[in-house]
Design a protein around this motif. Structure first.
Motif, mmCIF file in Angstrom:
data_model
loop_
_atom_site.group_PDB
_atom_site.id
_atom_site.type_symbol
_atom_site.label_atom_id
_atom_site.label_comp_id
_atom_site.label_asym_id
_atom_site.label_seq_id
_atom_site.Cartn_x
_atom_site.Cartn_y
_atom_site.Cartn_z
ATOM 1 N N SER A 96 39.040 93.127 15.332
ATOM 2 C CA SER A 96 38.756 94.520 15.660
ATOM 3 C C SER A 96 39.848 95.398 15.050
ATOM 4 O O SER A 96 40.842 94.901 14.505
ATOM 5 C CB SER A 96 38.741 94.706 17.179
ATOM 6 O OG SER A 96 40.056 94.551 17.705
ATOM 7 N N ARG A 97 39.666 96.702 15.178
ATOM 8 C CA ARG A 97 40.726 97.613 14.731
ATOM 9 C C ARG A 97 42.009 97.359 15.527
ATOM 10 O O ARG A 97 43.117 97.516 15.002
ATOM 11 C CB ARG A 97 40.264 99.054 14.917
ATOM 12 C CG ARG A 97 39.203 99.483 13.910
ATOM 13 C CD ARG A 97 38.495 100.727 14.352
ATOM 14 N NE ARG A 97 37.687 101.304 13.270
ATOM 15 C CZ ARG A 97 36.778 102.240 13.447
ATOM 16 N NH1 ARG A 97 36.535 102.703 14.671
ATOM 17 N NH2 ARG A 97 36.097 102.728 12.424
ATOM 18 N N ARG A 98 41.859 96.971 16.778
ATOM 19 C CA ARG A 98 43.025 96.646 17.602
ATOM 20 C C ARG A 98 43.860 95.523 16.972
ATOM 21 O O ARG A 98 45.092 95.572 16.968
ATOM 22 C CB ARG A 98 42.590 96.223 19.004
ATOM 23 C CG ARG A 98 42.099 97.358 19.891
ATOM 24 C CD ARG A 98 41.649 96.827 21.242
ATOM 25 N NE ARG A 98 41.528 97.888 22.215
ATOM 26 C CZ ARG A 98 42.521 98.388 22.917
ATOM 27 N NH1 ARG A 98 43.736 97.888 22.738
ATOM 28 N NH2 ARG A 98 42.332 99.359 23.772
ATOM 29 N N ASP A 126 40.834 106.667 20.669
ATOM 30 C CA ASP A 126 41.025 105.469 21.487
ATOM 31 C C ASP A 126 39.696 104.762 21.748
ATOM 32 O O ASP A 126 39.633 103.528 21.810
ATOM 33 C CB ASP A 126 41.666 105.827 22.826
ATOM 34 C CG ASP A 126 43.127 106.244 22.695
ATOM 35 O OD1 ASP A 126 43.701 106.075 21.600
ATOM 36 O OD2 ASP A 126 43.684 106.746 23.693
ATOM 37 N N SER A 127 38.644 105.532 21.905
ATOM 38 C CA SER A 127 37.339 104.972 22.232
ATOM 39 C C SER A 127 36.760 104.115 21.107
ATOM 40 O O SER A 127 35.807 103.360 21.331
ATOM 41 C CB SER A 127 36.349 106.088 22.567
ATOM 42 O OG SER A 127 36.205 106.976 21.463
ATOM 43 N N GLU A 128 37.342 104.216 19.906
ATOM 44 C CA GLU A 128 36.815 103.465 18.771
ATOM 45 C C GLU A 128 37.730 102.317 18.327
ATOM 46 O O GLU A 128 37.463 101.658 17.322
ATOM 47 C CB GLU A 128 36.566 104.406 17.595
ATOM 48 C CG GLU A 128 35.492 105.452 17.878
ATOM 49 C CD GLU A 128 35.157 106.301 16.669
ATOM 50 O OE1 GLU A 128 35.574 105.941 15.551
ATOM 51 O OE2 GLU A 128 34.461 107.320 16.843
ATOM 52 N N LEU A 129 38.782 102.055 19.083
ATOM 53 C CA LEU A 129 39.710 100.997 18.708
ATOM 54 C C LEU A 129 39.092 99.609 18.807
ATOM 55 O O LEU A 129 39.506 98.679 18.103
ATOM 56 C CB LEU A 129 40.972 101.056 19.580
ATOM 57 C CG LEU A 129 41.871 102.282 19.403
ATOM 58 C CD1 LEU A 129 43.061 102.199 20.346
ATOM 59 C CD2 LEU A 129 42.348 102.406 17.957
ATOM 60 N N ASP A 130 38.097 99.450 19.673
ATOM 61 C CA ASP A 130 37.479 98.137 19.871
ATOM 62 C C ASP A 130 36.444 97.801 18.796
ATOM 63 O O ASP A 130 35.961 96.669 18.743
ATOM 64 C CB ASP A 130 36.805 98.066 21.240
ATOM 65 C CG ASP A 130 37.814 98.026 22.374
ATOM 66 O OD1 ASP A 130 38.805 97.297 22.260
ATOM 67 O OD2 ASP A 130 37.609 98.745 23.369
ATOM 68 N N ARG A 131 36.112 98.763 17.955
ATOM 69 C CA ARG A 131 35.096 98.518 16.932
ATOM 70 C C ARG A 131 35.626 97.568 15.857
ATOM 71 O O ARG A 131 36.842 97.441 15.660
ATOM 72 C CB ARG A 131 34.644 99.831 16.311
ATOM 73 C CG ARG A 131 33.923 100.733 17.303
ATOM 74 C CD ARG A 131 33.413 101.989 16.657
ATOM 75 N NE ARG A 131 32.427 101.691 15.613
ATOM 76 C CZ ARG A 131 31.803 102.621 14.892
ATOM 77 N NH1 ARG A 131 32.063 103.902 15.095
ATOM 78 N NH2 ARG A 131 30.924 102.280 13.977
ATOM 79 N N HIS A 163 38.210 103.765 8.640
ATOM 80 C CA HIS A 163 38.095 105.112 9.216
ATOM 81 C C HIS A 163 38.531 106.172 8.193
ATOM 82 O O HIS A 163 39.378 107.013 8.489
ATOM 83 C CB HIS A 163 38.934 105.216 10.487
ATOM 84 C CG HIS A 163 38.591 106.412 11.335
ATOM 85 N ND1 HIS A 163 37.408 106.524 12.040
ATOM 86 C CD2 HIS A 163 39.264 107.560 11.595
ATOM 87 C CE1 HIS A 163 37.378 107.669 12.687
ATOM 88 N NE2 HIS A 163 38.499 108.322 12.426
ATOM 89 N N LEU A 177 42.020 108.175 14.555
ATOM 90 C CA LEU A 177 41.114 107.194 15.158
ATOM 91 C C LEU A 177 41.142 107.342 16.678
ATOM 92 O O LEU A 177 42.163 107.101 17.308
ATOM 93 C CB LEU A 177 41.566 105.785 14.747
ATOM 94 C CG LEU A 177 40.675 104.605 15.083
ATOM 95 C CD1 LEU A 177 39.288 104.751 14.461
ATOM 96 C CD2 LEU A 177 41.332 103.321 14.593
ATOM 97 N N SER A 235 36.918 95.882 12.461
ATOM 98 C CA SER A 235 37.623 96.312 11.251
ATOM 99 C C SER A 235 36.903 95.724 10.045
ATOM 100 O O SER A 235 35.863 95.064 10.179
ATOM 101 C CB SER A 235 39.071 95.836 11.290
ATOM 102 O OG SER A 235 39.127 94.426 11.060
#
Length: 258
Positions: A65-67, A52-57, A174, A50, A59
């Motif tokens: 979020s994924r975070r 880093d740029s997609e962690l804020d998307r 993901h 995954l 879940s």
């Protein structure tokens, strides 16, 4: 007496590691620990893929979020480690100070820089694994209290972690799939959903017909839902419906798992 392939592999590993290595105690729940450790590796693999740029998307969990998922899985390992401290020392050490503290911790963790968030997961899971490995034989049966207030033996922490890492890997949205899960784990997850419903005294009229498995009839039977066991378990755990059929044409609404 024949031994399983996993037992044989474990014995071979111990022979290679030599007399100085440390292992789980004989009283440890070997099957559940294997599931938990394999699930940790599975979650780690999905997380590594995954960007880093997609962690804020978002879940698969509403409002998270994924975070948030990654922070939760990391802090869950720390919380379970506290229960093992309780079991080992006899000093009450709850998972969380309060539900509010747990929620605030996850919210705060979700704001960490990507590298720190990934480190939270990796460091906390190592700490938990060491705590399992070093737990004395008798401590596995010591009573501890879950965040939901249930008194359980410390060995329950292995199953609690198993659910977290495997199912939350799906929540990262993901590429994780219940079709990757071990078959015996899928059986236990299905049974766990039914146990949860029974514990909460949920009224459920449903027939569950997983391919290749025994049909389960709940309540008055209701509609029959059919599909592969991985797809059935995905639906029952609240992670979406894929490739399932219902005798009424539409999938019924079912209670939550947790």
């Amino acid at each position: 007496m024949s031994i399983s392939a996993e037992d044989a592999a474990r014995a071979a590993l111990r022979q290679r590691q030599g007399p100085g290595a440390r292992y789980d105690s004989p009283n440890a729940p070997a099957k559940e620990l294997t599931w938990a450790r394999r699930g940790t590796a599975y979650f780690a693999r999905v997380l590594a893929q995954l960007p880093d740029s997609e962690l804020d998307r978002p879940s698969l969990l509403p409002g998270w979020s994924r975070r948030h998922v990654i922070a939760h899985v990391g802090y869950n390992a720390r919380a379970l480690t506290r229960l093992l401290t309780w079991a080992r020392t006899g000093v009450e050490t709850p998972m969380y100070a309060s539900p509010e503290q747990r929620a605030a911790e996850i919210e705060s963790g979700a704001t960490l820089p990507a590298r720190a968030l990934r480190s939270l997961f990796s460091h906390s899971e190592v700490h938990l694994n060491v705590a399992w490995r070093d737990l004395p034989d008798e401590a596995w049966d010591a009573q501890v209290r879950t965040a939901q207030g249930r008194l359980v033996p410390a060995r329950e922490t292995a199953w609690m972690r198993t659910r977290e890492v495997w199912v939350h890997a799906l929540d990262l949205d993901h590429g994780a799939s219940t079709h990757d899960f071990p078959p015996d784990l899928l059986d236990e997850l299905l049974a766990d959903v039914l146990r949860m419903w029974q514990r909460r005294k949920e009224t459920v009229d449903l027939t569950i017909a997983p391919e290749g498995r025994e049909t389960v009839v709940l309540g008055d039977g209701g509609p029959t839902v059919s599909g592969t066991l991985p797809d059935v378990v995905r639906w029952l755990t609240g992670r979406g419906a894929r490739r399932l059929t219902s005798s009424t044409g539409e999938l019924p609404t079912i209670p939550r798992w947790f």
